[in-house]
Design a protein around this motif. Structure first.
Motif, PDB file in Angstrom:
ATOM      1  N   VAL A  31     -38.238 -90.766  -5.874  1.00 15.14           N
ATOM      2  CA  VAL A  31     -37.337 -91.390  -4.887  1.00 15.14           C
ATOM      3  C   VAL A  31     -36.070 -91.913  -5.547  1.00 15.14           C
ATOM      4  O   VAL A  31     -35.000 -91.903  -4.959  1.00 15.14           O
ATOM      5  CB  VAL A  31     -38.069 -92.513  -4.102  1.00 15.14           C
ATOM      6  N   MET A  32     -36.210 -92.363  -6.826  1.00 16.10           N
ATOM      7  CA  MET A  32     -35.056 -92.932  -7.528  1.00 16.10           C
ATOM      8  C   MET A  32     -34.197 -91.874  -8.213  1.00 16.10           C
ATOM      9  O   MET A  32     -33.274 -92.216  -8.947  1.00 16.10           O
ATOM     10  CB  MET A  32     -35.532 -93.936  -8.590  1.00 16.10           C
ATOM     11  N   ASP A  59     -23.179 -86.094  -7.048  1.00 16.89           N
ATOM     12  CA  ASP A  59     -23.380 -86.762  -5.757  1.00 16.89           C
ATOM     13  C   ASP A  59     -24.850 -86.632  -5.360  1.00 16.89           C
ATOM     14  O   ASP A  59     -25.478 -85.597  -5.602  1.00 16.89           O
ATOM     15  CB  ASP A  59     -22.495 -86.114  -4.679  1.00 16.89           C
ATOM     16  N   MET A  60     -25.370 -87.685  -4.735  1.00 11.52           N
ATOM     17  CA  MET A  60     -26.790 -87.674  -4.366  1.00 11.52           C
ATOM     18  C   MET A  60     -26.979 -88.307  -2.993  1.00 11.52           C
ATOM     19  O   MET A  60     -26.229 -89.189  -2.590  1.00 11.52           O
ATOM     20  CB  MET A  60     -27.618 -88.479  -5.384  1.00 11.52           C
ATOM     21  N   GLN A  61     -28.011 -87.847  -2.282  1.00 13.90           N
ATOM     22  CA  GLN A  61     -28.387 -88.469  -1.015  1.00 13.90           C
ATOM     23  C   GLN A  61     -29.905 -88.603  -0.999  1.00 13.90           C
ATOM     24  O   GLN A  61     -30.617 -87.696  -1.438  1.00 13.90           O
ATOM     25  CB  GLN A  61     -27.884 -87.625   0.166  1.00 13.90           C
ATOM     26  N   GLN A  62     -30.374 -89.722  -0.498  1.00 17.37           N
ATOM     27  CA  GLN A  62     -31.817 -89.988  -0.530  1.00 17.37           C
ATOM     28  C   GLN A  62     -32.413 -89.763   0.856  1.00 17.37           C
ATOM     29  O   GLN A  62     -31.937 -90.338   1.834  1.00 17.37           O
ATOM     30  CB  GLN A  62     -32.059 -91.423  -1.019  1.00 17.37           C
ATOM     31  N   TYR A  83     -31.910 -90.239  -7.327  1.00 22.79           N
ATOM     32  CA  TYR A  83     -30.465 -90.351  -7.051  1.00 22.79           C
ATOM     33  C   TYR A  83     -29.768 -91.204  -8.107  1.00 22.79           C
ATOM     34  O   TYR A  83     -28.549 -91.168  -8.234  1.00 22.79           O
ATOM     35  CB  TYR A  83     -30.207 -90.915  -5.643  1.00 22.79           C
ATOM     36  N   GLU A  84     -30.549 -91.958  -8.864  1.00 13.27           N
ATOM     37  CA  GLU A  84     -29.955 -92.734  -9.959  1.00 13.27           C
ATOM     38  C   GLU A  84     -29.862 -91.923 -11.253  1.00 13.27           C
ATOM     39  O   GLU A  84     -29.242 -92.363 -12.203  1.00 13.27           O
ATOM     40  CB  GLU A  84     -30.786 -94.005 -10.242  1.00 13.27           C
ATOM     41  N   PHE A  85     -30.518 -90.762 -11.285  1.00 12.05           N
ATOM     42  CA  PHE A  85     -30.641 -90.039 -12.553  1.00 12.05           C
ATOM     43  C   PHE A  85     -29.768 -88.790 -12.657  1.00 12.05           C
ATOM     44  O   PHE A  85     -29.216 -88.514 -13.714  1.00 12.05           O
ATOM     45  CB  PHE A  85     -32.111 -89.676 -12.808  1.00 12.05           C
ATOM     46  N   PHE A  86     -29.690 -88.008 -11.588  1.00 13.68           N
ATOM     47  CA  PHE A  86     -28.874 -86.792 -11.670  1.00 13.68           C
ATOM     48  C   PHE A  86     -27.399 -87.167 -11.567  1.00 13.68           C
ATOM     49  O   PHE A  86     -27.007 -87.925 -10.670  1.00 13.68           O
ATOM     50  CB  PHE A  86     -29.280 -85.786 -10.589  1.00 13.68           C
ATOM     51  N   ASN A  87     -26.614 -86.618 -12.475  1.00 13.09           N
ATOM     52  CA  ASN A  87     -25.224 -87.046 -12.612  1.00 13.09           C
ATOM     53  C   ASN A  87     -24.282 -86.259 -11.691  1.00 13.09           C
ATOM     54  O   ASN A  87     -23.362 -85.582 -12.126  1.00 13.09           O
ATOM     55  CB  ASN A  87     -24.806 -86.889 -14.082  1.00 13.09           C
TER      56      ASN A  87
END
Lengths: 253, 355
Positions: free
Chosen positions: A56-57, A65-68, A59-63
């Motif tokens: 779930v987290m 844009d991210m969407q959860q 989105y903090e790791f892949f460098n």
């Protein structure tokens, strides 16, 4: 003396600690995804979709844009993104509870529509984040917190094989199951990821790479024993290999 | 521009295109099917996106994805379908994304029926999803008003970074009326969507994240308080209503949507007889137009809530009334549309100082 860089951490991952338990293969899989995005120049256009579960987290790791997404809905969220941003590189990162149970409809229909997205599917045969409950992928006789006497077919059916299932969906383009239990397989897994993202950049449609993964904490094993258990038990039921490659035009018209 | 005769559902679909809708994601359900049907043809013609999803659940999550990447997005459904979308709506609010949702209401609970109803009032105004959240909800009365609020909703959604719902009943979705599709509507000065996860982190030089997860309770409370500030602003600025024949009224009907149309006919007939009756017509059901009840004339002694449901909005009337007036309620449910005469009969019970 001339120095040469032979290895460096990938820019595909944000430089921070991962939230995963020690010995879990999420870390290796994250690194591979980050490296492939970086090496293929896809970070700048990337949009990753984090799912619900251990990742779930992410989105903090892949460098990039991210969407959860909500539990199971990552392929629908990815569909929305890719349709309005066709030039972006869209991927989901989902576990087996998320993808094979609550998100069954979304994964099947994203494949069915041939959405031009890449799905990274991490199968460790258990719900990790919630504390080790039975998943559709849990093996027969495997003990979990909701199958304390081991999974029984009469109550819970037989484990679902998602790559095989999606191979029957006409719209899917590329499906491969890989493992990261040793360096040789890690290298092979990276090649599979490269292929999957190429399918997307070449606008050839839906690709999914299934990783046979581990969960030392909820399996109640050391990391090393977990890898061995995966090789001895998971891989025989979830054989590695390419389950569909319609990039050669074999059955995709 | 000249008026055109259009069916409600098709008029809403065209209004969405005129309102700058980039993408539609939906799933078939009666009585709103003309919306996706119309858009399946006309979105492509306008180089925009139309996707028929595998379920309402998938559709709202596609909306979430597309809205997160900066597009103006629409979905439409009807009551049981809106129930299925609630989880996604909660995520959209939590992540502060704009979108427009059309709800062509039918009778419930459960599969209910397919005839017009206003039974979703609580689902819409109380939030069917989890957490403290609200969305602006319009409940228009005519096709012209419906078309205008659909167009305006895209701006409002972007302005507040929050979903906006247009709640009509099946009657408005299915009837035909002349509409001016190009009537000028208020426009907002909108900033660029610099927060969107567009897949352009390279160009932007930083990465954007669309997230509703806040594991630290103090952080989550802070987020909730930030959202609350937005809701307070909506309550202050977006209450809309119409006052009809209120000046000397003894009895004031409170009714919205199709129910207000019927009430209007009843008031017209009663006024011809000299009966002093008026209407407060909420145009937004959230925020509920409390301001309409602030300075009613001294002649008023009774508020009569009329609904095509069984006393859902009446709870809001009770809250806003604060014990000032005699309260009365009349409603029909299950898709039964009341006749004008029924309403006239109800009003007669309370006229003549019968407190």
């Amino acid at each position: 003396m001339k120095t040469q860089t032979v290895y460096k951490p990938t820019d595909g991952l944000v430089k921070r600690d991962l939230s995963y338990c020690p010995g879990c293969t999420h870390g290796v899989i994250h690194k591979l995804v980050g490296e492939v995005l970086e090496e293929k120049g896809l970070l700048d256009t990337g949009v990753g979709v984090a799912s619900v579960g251990c990742s779930v987290m992410s989105y903090e790791f892949f460098n990039c844009d991210m969407q959860q997404a909500a539990h199971g809905r990552a392929p629908a969220v990815a569909t929305g993104i890719k349709r309005v941003r066709p030039e972006s590189t869209v991927f989901t990162y989902q576990g087996d509870g998320d993808l094979a149970s609550i998100g069954m409809a979304e994964i099947v229909h994203a494949a069915h529509r041939g959405e031009n997205i890449t799905v990274i599917f991490v199968n460790n045969a258990i719900y990790g984040m919630t504390g080790g409950q039975m998943a559709p992928t849990t093996l027969i006789d495997q003990k979990t917190s909701t199958s304390p006497r081991g999974r029984k077919q009469k109550d819970a059916g037989l484990p679902l094989r998602m790559s095989e299932l999606l191979a029957t969906v006409p719209g899917a383009t590329y499906l491969e199951r890989v493992s990261v239990h040793d360096p040789k397989h890690i290298r092979k897994a990276k090649k599979a990821l490269e292929k999957a993202f190429e399918v997307q950049t070449q606008k050839q449609g839906f690709s999914m790479i299934e990783f046979v993964s581990t969960c030392p904490v909820n399996w109640g094993m050391t990391p090393q024993d977990s890898l061995e258990w995966a090789v001895d038990n998971l891989i025989p039921y979830y054989p590695l290999g390419v389950y569909k490659d319609a990039t050669k035009g074999d059955d995709n018209g | 521009m000249a008026k055109v005769l259009m069916k409600g559902n098709e008029a809403m679909a065209l209004a969405a295109i005129k309102g700058g809708c980039d993408a539609f994601f939906g799933y078939p359900i009666t009585p709103q099917n003309e919306i996706p049907e119309y858009l399946s043809y006309h979105m492509e013609e306008n180089n925009r996106i139309f996707v028929q999803a595998e379920s309402e659940v998938a559709a709202i999550n596609m909306v979430y994805g597309a809205a997160g990447s900066g597009a103006r997005v629409l979905t439409s459904s009807s009551s049981p379908g809106i129930a299925l979308k609630q989880e996604g709506i909660s995520y959209i609010v939590g992540s502060e994304l704009p979108c427009v949702i059309i709800n062509v209401m039918r009778g419930g609970p459960g599969l209910g029926g397919i005839q017009p109803s206003q039974g979703d009032y609580n689902q819409i105004t109380r939030g069917g999803g989890n957490g403290d959240y609200h969305l602006i909800a319009f409940a228009p009365e005519t096709l012209q008003e419906t078309v205008d609020v659909v167009k305006e909703s895209f701006d409002l959604a972007d302005y507040y970074r929050n979903p906006v719902m247009i709640a009509v009943d099946g009657l408005i979705g299915q009837m035909m009326e002349p509409v001016d599709m190009d009537k000028e509507i208020p426009q907002k000065d909108l900033p660029a969507k610099t927060w969107a996860a567009t897949g352009e982190s390279g160009k932007r030089g930083s990465r954007n994240k669309i997230v509703s997860l806040h594991l630290d309770p103090y952080d989550l409370e802070k987020h909730n308080l930030k959202l609350k500030e937005k809701y307070d602003k909506m309550v202050e600025n977006e209450q809309r209503y119409e006052m009809i024949s209120i000046e000397d009224a003894e009895v004031v009907i409170v009714a919205y949507g199709s129910m207000a149309r019927i009430a209007r006919s009843a008031v017209k007939a009663l006024r011809e007889e000299g009966v002093k009756v008026g209407i407060i017509r909420p145009i937004t059901i959230w925020p509920f137009p409390e301001k309409a009840f602030e300075n009613l004339p001294e002649s008023v002694h009774t508020l009569l809530t009329l609904e095509m449901s069984l006393g859902q909005m009446h709870q809001d009337v009770k809250i806003v009334n604060q014990g000032r007036y005699n309260l009365a309620f009349y409603g029909r449910a299950g898709g039964v549309v009341p006749e004008t005469d029924e309403i006239i009969e109800q009003v007669r019970k309370y006229v003549g100082g019968n407190k």
